[in-house]
Write an enzyme that holds these catalytic residues in place. Structure first.
Site, mmCIF file in Angstrom:
data_model
loop_
_atom_site.group_PDB
_atom_site.id
_atom_site.type_symbol
_atom_site.label_atom_id
_atom_site.label_comp_id
_atom_site.label_asym_id
_atom_site.label_seq_id
_atom_site.Cartn_x
_atom_site.Cartn_y
_atom_site.Cartn_z
ATOM 1 N N GLY A 142 -4.797 -21.669 -15.563
ATOM 2 C CA GLY A 142 -3.862 -22.590 -15.304
ATOM 3 C C GLY A 142 -2.665 -22.685 -15.563
ATOM 4 O O GLY A 142 -2.100 -22.487 -15.420
ATOM 5 N N ASP A 165 -6.553 -18.093 -32.063
ATOM 6 C CA ASP A 165 -7.899 -18.865 -32.212
ATOM 7 C C ASP A 165 -6.928 -19.761 -32.678
ATOM 8 O O ASP A 165 -6.961 -20.608 -33.695
ATOM 9 C CB ASP A 165 -9.066 -18.847 -32.954
ATOM 10 N N ASN A 217 -0.946 -25.608 -25.506
ATOM 11 C CA ASN A 217 -1.302 -26.599 -23.690
ATOM 12 C C ASN A 217 -2.819 -26.234 -24.477
ATOM 13 O O ASN A 217 -3.643 -26.556 -23.485
ATOM 14 C CB ASN A 217 -0.951 -25.416 -23.053
ATOM 15 N N TYR A 237 -12.930 -35.183 -25.479
ATOM 16 C CA TYR A 237 -11.920 -35.244 -25.024
ATOM 17 C C TYR A 237 -9.879 -35.832 -24.513
ATOM 18 O O TYR A 237 -9.588 -35.775 -25.093
ATOM 19 C CB TYR A 237 -11.876 -34.612 -23.502
ATOM 20 N N LYS A 260 -7.326 -36.505 -27.154
ATOM 21 C CA LYS A 260 -6.104 -36.446 -26.129
ATOM 22 C C LYS A 260 -4.929 -37.684 -26.475
ATOM 23 O O LYS A 260 -3.631 -38.077 -26.955
ATOM 24 C CB LYS A 260 -6.476 -36.720 -24.539
ATOM 25 N N THR A 267 -6.139 -26.219 -10.841
ATOM 26 C CA THR A 267 -6.464 -24.828 -12.140
ATOM 27 C C THR A 267 -7.565 -24.429 -11.277
ATOM 28 O O THR A 267 -8.628 -24.883 -10.897
ATOM 29 C CB THR A 267 -6.133 -25.059 -13.253
ATOM 30 N N PRO A 268 -7.648 -23.314 -12.372
ATOM 31 C CA PRO A 268 -9.122 -22.297 -11.469
ATOM 32 C C PRO A 268 -9.952 -22.710 -12.346
ATOM 33 O O PRO A 268 -11.672 -23.255 -11.611
ATOM 34 C CB PRO A 268 -8.742 -20.689 -12.481
#
Length: 258
Positions: free
Chosen positions: A22, A68, A95, A160, A164, A197-198
């Site tokens: 990604g 990790d 990232n 999420y 962010k 992205t995938p």
């Protein structure tokens, strides 16, 4: 279409997390194309080694290091490795992240997992990078990948969105810390819109209507390519952004303009 490389980060050492696929893969590859030696970091060992090998096969310089990002000890090991293998650090791109669905009824364990990776991981990575850069007396650039969800939220991605938003504010605090300490280290954030992205492509393939809905949300008329984001990171990582710190670079196809 790939643009011609100009060595914009030639001679620099970069560490990129979440680099096995990604956005992270695109960022690692572009920094290598532009002359940086890259430490490819990810919890996905197979994917990370694949990316590092691809960079080497293309004539770049890269090594893989498993990490990790939510572990303080793991960051200590990563900084020791990049110092030993490459002699220091000039660029750190935080990232790595996850974005599971979860509204206000989500399990607390999932909330904490998202925060541990998306926010704790960025704090630990930023702190570790600043410490190593300062010790080496080098000019440095830390780039934290946030999201458009730092400005707007979605009920289905509560953790999420919150994480962010935290990255956005943390980045400013880190930039001011470096300025107050008179460290030649810049800290900035990048806020991508939806990119192919995938993981995103898998979701879009399952529901063509969802694809059309997402494209319609981006006034530019299409979704982003990971390299669109990588070029923004490249700018902030390079000396071209010498006067930029504590800033937010939005690359979202006009999503937030509406």
């Amino acid at each position: 279409m790939n643009r011609e490389a100009n060595g914009r980060v030639a001679g620099k050492v970069a560490l990129v997390t979440g680099a096995s696929s990604g956005l992270g893969e695109a960022i690692a590859r572009l920094l290598a194309e532009e002359g940086a030696r890259v430490m490819v970091c990810d919890i996905d060992v197979e994917g990370g080694r694949r990316v590092a090998a691809a960079i080497e096969a293309a004539g770049g310089r890269a090594l893989f290091h498993a990490i990790d990002v939510s572990s303080e000890c793991a960051w200590d090991d990563a900084m020791a490795a990049v110092a030993e293998q490459f002699g220091g650090l000039d660029i750190c791109v935080n990232n790595a992240g996850i974005g599971p669905y979860g509204d206000m009824d989500m399990d607390f364990a999932l909330w904490r997992k998202v925060m541990a990776i998306n926010l704790d991981g960025v704090f630990l990575g930023t702190r570790a990078a600043i410490r190593l850069m300062a010790t080496g007396g080098r000019k440095g650039s830390v780039v934290n990948i946030s999201s458009t969800m730092a400005y707007v939220a979605d009920y289905a991605t509560a953790a999420y969105s919150a994480s962010k938003g935290g990255v956005r504010s943390l980045t400013k605090a880190a930039a001011l810390h470096c300025a107050a300490k008179k460290l030649p280290i810049r800290v900035n954030s990048v806020h991508p819109g939806m990119c192919l992205t995938p993981m995103v492509e898998t979701a879009l393939e399952r529901d063509p209507a969802f694809r059309d809905e997402q494209i319609a949300r981006h006034p530019i008329g299409h979704l982003g390519d990971p390299r669109d984001i990588a070029y923004g990171v490249l700018y902030l990582a390079s000396d071209e952004a010498n006067f930029s710190t504590g800033t937010e670079l939005v690359i979202d196809g006009g999503y937030l303009a509406k």
